[in-house]
Design a protein around this motif. Structure first.
Motif, short mmCIF file in Angstrom:
data_model
loop_
_atom_site.label_atom_id
_atom_site.label_comp_id
_atom_site.label_asym_id
_atom_site.label_seq_id
_atom_site.Cartn_x
_atom_site.Cartn_y
_atom_site.Cartn_z
N GLN A 175 -33.81 28.97 -58.77
CA GLN A 175 -32.37 29.08 -58.99
C GLN A 175 -32.13 29.91 -60.24
O GLN A 175 -32.72 29.64 -61.30
CB GLN A 175 -31.72 27.71 -59.16
CG GLN A 175 -31.72 26.84 -57.92
CD GLN A 175 -30.92 25.56 -58.11
OE1 GLN A 175 -30.10 25.45 -59.03
NE2 GLN A 175 -31.17 24.58 -57.26
N LYS A 177 -29.14 30.78 -62.69
CA LYS A 177 -27.84 30.22 -62.99
C LYS A 177 -26.94 31.24 -63.70
O LYS A 177 -27.44 32.13 -64.42
CB LYS A 177 -27.98 28.98 -63.86
CG LYS A 177 -29.06 27.98 -63.39
CD LYS A 177 -28.84 27.54 -61.97
CE LYS A 177 -27.69 26.58 -61.82
NZ LYS A 177 -27.59 26.04 -60.43
N SER A 179 -25.37 30.88 -66.29
CA SER A 179 -25.57 30.73 -67.74
C SER A 179 -26.76 31.53 -68.25
O SER A 179 -26.98 31.61 -69.46
CB SER A 179 -25.81 29.25 -68.08
OG SER A 179 -26.96 28.76 -67.39
N TYR A 181 -29.92 30.83 -67.34
CA TYR A 181 -31.14 30.05 -67.15
C TYR A 181 -31.74 30.35 -65.78
O TYR A 181 -31.03 30.56 -64.80
CB TYR A 181 -30.85 28.55 -67.28
CG TYR A 181 -30.72 28.10 -68.71
CD1 TYR A 181 -31.84 27.90 -69.50
CD2 TYR A 181 -29.46 27.88 -69.28
CE1 TYR A 181 -31.72 27.50 -70.82
CE2 TYR A 181 -29.33 27.49 -70.60
CZ TYR A 181 -30.47 27.29 -71.37
OH TYR A 181 -30.35 26.90 -72.67
N LYS A 183 -34.53 28.50 -63.31
CA LYS A 183 -35.41 27.36 -63.12
C LYS A 183 -36.15 27.53 -61.81
O LYS A 183 -35.57 27.87 -60.77
CB LYS A 183 -34.65 26.03 -63.19
CG LYS A 183 -33.48 25.85 -62.25
CD LYS A 183 -32.82 24.50 -62.54
CE LYS A 183 -31.72 24.16 -61.55
NZ LYS A 183 -31.10 22.84 -61.84
N ARG A 326 -38.43 26.04 -66.61
CA ARG A 326 -37.15 26.70 -66.85
C ARG A 326 -37.28 27.63 -68.04
O ARG A 326 -37.95 27.31 -69.03
CB ARG A 326 -36.04 25.67 -67.12
CG ARG A 326 -34.63 26.29 -67.08
CD ARG A 326 -33.54 25.25 -67.31
NE ARG A 326 -33.46 24.84 -68.71
CZ ARG A 326 -32.41 24.23 -69.26
NH1 ARG A 326 -31.36 23.93 -68.52
NH2 ARG A 326 -32.42 23.89 -70.53
#
Length: 346
Positions: A175, A177, A179, A181, A183, A326
């Motif tokens: 994933q 994100k 933001s 990040y 992960k 992450r």
């Protein structure tokens, strides 16, 4: 900062890498994709005898050759035996906690090119059935793969073409994100490979010429300890680009580029490490200097293999390494920026 690195490009490359299964020893598909991307950027990739890739970037001078290595191989497993009930016992590829792969989706890759999906479970997977399910020790003997096929006997499994020694890859569950990040499983070390390709794309886009010839070395056996045990003979300095660990008394975070001063192979080269720290400060990068006593890298393998090189270790900070990892795009970008600054130094 030398030029502007493309975060979007690095994230696209990272996602492609993460979605391509590549346990140590099963890297032919991903190396083909790496070779294609290098060619798209205008670089030829050659191979070592054991399947590692070398991408050469000519420099202004050739009296010194700098290697920058990262590994595409990941944790995984192999079929150890086929049980009479149609389940698979597996043996780990790489070092991880068995509990970290419990309930994970996986894929079994047969020698004739087929694959079958499954789930990694304990041999006592339900608290409704087994009173000691919670206390069961998570070790190799207590773990198995449940195939998503109608198999009830060993013969049923063999009829699918599955055999002992077939590779098992883990669903990365990637994933990215908003933001920043990321992960996923296998950020160790595909995040670093993405940083190397971010550097390569920057060099091509801005027609940069390194101070010295640079060889990007993409390795395929790091997780089992011998990724860069062999290096091209002309490499005299090696920067292993591998994830930075997070936790305990460590300073690194998921937005930092890690500069490792010492790991299980001992201290890294003093002058190289000092130069990397100096450049990170000069370029305004978010970085941390740490010690990793339970860690080894491609540079560790090269040094232990007797190579007469100077070596250093940097990479993006990754939380929960060898588990559900992450990192952040800033850590990948700052890693590539640090490498870009280093390659320009006379």
């Amino acid at each position: 900062m030398i030029g502007k690195l493309s975060e979007r490009y690095m994230l696209d490359i990272l996602e492609m890498l993460l979605l391509t299964p590549s346990p140590s020893g099963f890297c032919h598909e991903i190396m083909g994709k790496v070779e294609q991307e290098a060619a798209r950027l205008g670089y030829a990739m050659t191979y070592t005898n054991k399947g590692c890739g070398v991408i050469t970037i000519p420099g202004r001078r050739s009296d010194k050759v700098i290697g920058m290595s990262a590994h595409v191989d990941t944790l995984g497993a192999m079929v150890r035996s086929i049980k009479d009930n149609g389940r698979l016992r597996f043996t780990p590829v790489g070092g991880y906690m068995m509990g970290s792969v419990e309930n994970e989706y996986c894929r079994v890759h047969t020698r004739d090119g087929r694959f079958y999906d499954g789930t990694i479970l304990t041999t006592k997977p339900s608290v409704h059935v087994f009173p000691d399910a919670r206390e069961l020790k998570r070790d190799e003997a207590a773990m198995e793969v449940r195939l998503d096929e109608t198999v009830r006997t060993k013969e049923d499994v063999l009829a699918l073409g599955i055999g002992v020694g077939d590779f098992i890859s883990f669903d990365p569950r990637t994933q990215i994100k908003p933001s920043g990040y990321v992960k996923s499983r296998h950020l160790d070390d595909k995040a670093s490979v993405a940083a190397l390709f971010g550097l390569l794309e920057l060099i091509r886009r801005e027609t940069l010429v390194p101070a010295y010839t640079v060889k990007l070395f993409i390795t395929t056996f790091e997780e089992v300890g011998h990724g860069a045990a062999y290096l091209p003979d002309d490499i005299t300095e090696l920067i292993a680009v591998d994830m930075g660990a997070i936790g305990d008394d460590l300073s690194c975070t998921e937005v930092d580029v890690s500069i490792c001063a010492k790991d299980s192979s001992g201290p890294y080269d003093y002058q190289m490490t000092s130069k990397l720290i100096e450049l990170a400060r000069r370029e305004g990068l978010s970085f941390a200097v740490d010690i990793y006593p339970q860690y080894g890298s491609d540079a560790s393998a090269a040094l232990r293999g007797g190579r007469n090189i100077r070596a250093a270790l940097v990479g993006p900070g990754v939380h929960a390494s060898h588990g559900m990892e992450r990192t952040h795009v800033q850590a990948i970008t700052h890693t590539a920026a640090l490498l870009a600054a280093y390659m320009q130094e006379e």
